[in-house]
Design a protein around this motif. Structure first.
Motif, PDB file in Angstrom:
ATOM      1  N   TYR A  54      17.248  13.450  18.802  1.00 25.59           N
ATOM      2  CA  TYR A  54      16.201  14.242  18.657  1.00 25.59           C
ATOM      3  C   TYR A  54      16.434  16.000  19.217  1.00 25.59           C
ATOM      4  CZ  TYR A  54      13.571  10.564  17.522  1.00 25.59           C
ATOM      5  OH  TYR A  54      12.953   9.132  16.469  1.00 25.59           O
ATOM      6  N   GLU A  55      18.164  15.811  19.634  1.00 27.46           N
ATOM      7  CA  GLU A  55      18.344  17.626  19.999  1.00 27.46           C
ATOM      8  C   GLU A  55      18.181  18.353  19.337  1.00 27.46           C
ATOM      9  OE1 GLU A  55      19.658  14.125  23.047  1.00 27.46           O
ATOM     10  OE2 GLU A  55      19.674  14.570  20.935  1.00 27.46           O
ATOM     11  N   ARG A  56      19.113  17.930  18.206  1.00 28.25           N
ATOM     12  CA  ARG A  56      18.734  19.212  17.402  1.00 28.25           C
ATOM     13  C   ARG A  56      17.108  19.137  16.675  1.00 28.25           C
ATOM     14  NH1 ARG A  56      20.351  14.738  11.868  1.00 28.25           N
ATOM     15  NH2 ARG A  56      21.761  13.669  14.459  1.00 28.25           N
ATOM     16  N   TYR A  57      16.137  18.606  17.269  1.00 22.61           N
ATOM     17  CA  TYR A  57      15.093  19.281  17.046  1.00 22.61           C
ATOM     18  C   TYR A  57      14.063  19.835  18.282  1.00 22.61           C
ATOM     19  CZ  TYR A  57      15.685  16.805  12.659  1.00 22.61           C
ATOM     20  OH  TYR A  57      16.138  16.525  11.735  1.00 22.61           O
ATOM     21  N   ASN A  58      15.545  20.236  18.815  1.00 22.32           N
ATOM     22  CA  ASN A  58      15.065  21.340  20.296  1.00 22.32           C
ATOM     23  C   ASN A  58      13.811  19.779  21.456  1.00 22.32           C
ATOM     24  OD1 ASN A  58      16.068  23.570  19.830  1.00 22.32           O
ATOM     25  ND2 ASN A  58      14.570  24.106  18.499  1.00 22.32           N
ATOM     26  N   TRP A  59      14.209  19.119  21.519  1.00 17.83           N
ATOM     27  CA  TRP A  59      13.619  17.847  22.273  1.00 17.83           C
ATOM     28  C   TRP A  59      14.539  17.297  23.263  1.00 17.83           C
ATOM     29  CZ3 TRP A  59       9.133  14.969  22.053  1.00 17.83           C
ATOM     30  CH2 TRP A  59       8.141  15.369  20.950  1.00 17.83           C
ATOM     31  N   LYS A  60      14.108  17.621  24.548  1.00 18.91           N
ATOM     32  CA  LYS A  60      15.012  17.905  25.798  1.00 18.91           C
ATOM     33  C   LYS A  60      14.581  16.499  26.283  1.00 18.91           C
ATOM     34  CE  LYS A  60      15.561  21.989  25.250  1.00 18.91           C
ATOM     35  NZ  LYS A  60      16.376  22.241  24.660  1.00 18.91           N
ATOM     36  N   TYR A  61      15.775  15.732  26.624  1.00 17.46           N
ATOM     37  CA  TYR A  61      16.008  14.674  27.461  1.00 17.46           C
ATOM     38  C   TYR A  61      15.489  14.493  28.856  1.00 17.46           C
ATOM     39  CZ  TYR A  61      18.877  10.852  29.816  1.00 17.46           C
ATOM     40  OH  TYR A  61      18.623   9.786  30.703  1.00 17.46           O
ATOM     41  N   ILE A  62      15.025  13.816  29.244  1.00 15.30           N
ATOM     42  CA  ILE A  62      14.126  14.088  30.831  1.00 15.30           C
ATOM     43  C   ILE A  62      14.593  13.467  31.955  1.00 15.30           C
ATOM     44  CG2 ILE A  62      12.127  15.867  30.247  1.00 15.30           C
ATOM     45  CD1 ILE A  62      10.221  13.006  30.209  1.00 15.30           C
ATOM     46  N   GLY A  63      15.250  11.502  31.137  1.00 20.90           N
ATOM     47  CA  GLY A  63      15.651  10.675  32.143  1.00 20.90           C
ATOM     48  C   GLY A  63      15.057   9.197  30.992  1.00 20.90           C
ATOM     49  N   ASP A  64      15.139   8.360  31.739  1.00 18.54           N
ATOM     50  CA  ASP A  64      15.407   6.668  31.300  1.00 18.54           C
ATOM     51  C   ASP A  64      13.296   6.373  32.200  1.00 18.54           C
ATOM     52  OD1 ASP A  64      17.401   7.502  30.335  1.00 18.54           O
ATOM     53  OD2 ASP A  64      18.223   5.645  31.406  1.00 18.54           O
ATOM     54  N   GLY A  65      13.025   5.590  31.106  1.00 17.27           N
ATOM     55  CA  GLY A  65      12.171   4.869  30.780  1.00 17.27           C
ATOM     56  C   GLY A  65      12.052   3.385  31.174  1.00 17.27           C
ATOM     57  N   TYR A  66      11.013   2.143  30.969  1.00 15.58           N
ATOM     58  CA  TYR A  66      11.863   0.852  30.994  1.00 15.58           C
ATOM     59  C   TYR A  66       9.845   0.159  30.182  1.00 15.58           C
ATOM     60  CZ  TYR A  66      13.801   2.255  35.478  1.00 15.58           C
ATOM     61  OH  TYR A  66      15.630   2.756  35.357  1.00 15.58           O
ATOM     62  N   GLN A  67      10.376   0.062  29.376  1.00 13.33           N
ATOM     63  CA  GLN A  67       9.552  -0.792  28.295  1.00 13.33           C
ATOM     64  C   GLN A  67       9.059  -2.439  28.873  1.00 13.33           C
ATOM     65  OE1 GLN A  67      12.541  -1.357  25.031  1.00 13.33           O
ATOM     66  NE2 GLN A  67      11.776   0.856  23.979  1.00 13.33           N
ATOM     67  N   PRO A  68       7.873  -2.588  28.263  1.00 14.26           N
ATOM     68  CA  PRO A  68       7.493  -3.635  29.201  1.00 14.26           C
ATOM     69  C   PRO A  68       8.817  -5.126  28.992  1.00 14.26           C
ATOM     70  CG  PRO A  68       5.708  -3.144  27.336  1.00 14.26           C
ATOM     71  CD  PRO A  68       7.258  -2.684  27.528  1.00 14.26           C
ATOM     72  N   ASP A  69       9.574  -5.369  28.283  1.00 15.10           N
ATOM     73  CA  ASP A  69      11.060  -6.303  27.771  1.00 15.10           C
ATOM     74  C   ASP A  69      11.940  -5.537  28.936  1.00 15.10           C
ATOM     75  OD1 ASP A  69      12.071  -4.201  26.787  1.00 15.10           O
ATOM     76  OD2 ASP A  69      12.315  -5.324  24.863  1.00 15.10           O
ATOM     77  N   GLY A  70      11.430  -5.053  29.607  1.00 14.81           N
ATOM     78  CA  GLY A  70      12.888  -4.721  30.470  1.00 14.81           C
ATOM     79  C   GLY A  70      13.416  -3.499  30.133  1.00 14.81           C
ATOM     80  N   ASP A  71      13.686  -3.416  29.061  1.00 15.09           N
ATOM     81  CA  ASP A  71      15.029  -2.589  28.656  1.00 15.09           C
ATOM     82  C   ASP A  71      14.320  -1.304  27.916  1.00 15.09           C
ATOM     83  OD1 ASP A  71      16.102  -4.917  26.620  1.00 15.09           O
ATOM     84  OD2 ASP A  71      15.257  -4.204  24.912  1.00 15.09           O
ATOM     85  N   VAL A  72      15.702  -0.680  28.746  1.00 15.53           N
ATOM     86  CA  VAL A  72      15.445   0.460  29.234  1.00 15.53           C
ATOM     87  C   VAL A  72      15.804   1.997  28.099  1.00 15.53           C
ATOM     88  CG1 VAL A  72      17.067   3.035  30.473  1.00 15.53           C
ATOM     89  CG2 VAL A  72      16.861   0.799  31.375  1.00 15.53           C
TER      90      VAL A  72
END
Length: 152
Positions: free
Chosen positions: A126-144
């Motif tokens: 997604y960086e190639r489309y100018n999206w900026k990584y802002i951190g990690d979030g958590y999914q309902p199953d606990g995955d990051v």
């Protein structure tokens, strides 16, 4: 994108909404959640959220994405989210994912949003489309999941 591809709202699919829903579910669904996806898409609207889109080529679906309030991520304070970005393997390397993202960005801007978010396990896409990584979030199953933001 060449003239052979067209991005449309799922509700406008010439093959019918049910075919578009089945496609989306085949890419993102699970065995027991067809009704969930079907209900979300059938009740989508184009004045606000949610919205769902497909890329068609000669009346065949080549990809999809959505624009929703939350993509099963812990950060409910951030919205809207691009979800379900998928391009068929035989249609990749033609810029369709970027066109889907741009279409979703334009729709979000049209209904009044100034930023978009997405969550993914991918890195360096997604960086190639100018999206900026802002951190990690958590999914309902606990995955990051990696979270990205794009100002629109």
């Amino acid at each position: 994108m060449k003239n052979k591809y067209k991005i449309i709202r799922m509700h406008d699919h010439p093959g019918g909404l049910d075919k578009a829903i089945a496609y989306y579910h085949s890419k993102w669904g699970r065995e027991n959640n067809y009704a969930f996806i079907e209900d979300a898409i059938k009740n989508s609207n184009y004045e606000d959220l949610p919205q769902f889109f497909i890329v068609i080529k000669d009346d065949t679906i080549a990809g999809c994405c959505g624009l929703i309030a939350n993509d099963f991520i812990s950060r409910h304070d951030l919205y809207p989210w691009v979800c379900g970005v998928y391009v068929n393997e035989n249609e990749r390397k033609q810029g369709l994912a970027g066109k889907l993202l741009a279409f979703a960005e334009n729709e979000a801007r049209r209904v009044g949003f100034k930023a978009l978010y997405l969550s993914t396990g991918h890195t360096s896409f997604y960086e190639r489309y100018n999206w900026k990584y802002i951190g990690d979030g958590y999914q309902p199953d606990g995955d990051v999941a990696r979270m990205y933001k794009k100002s629109i």
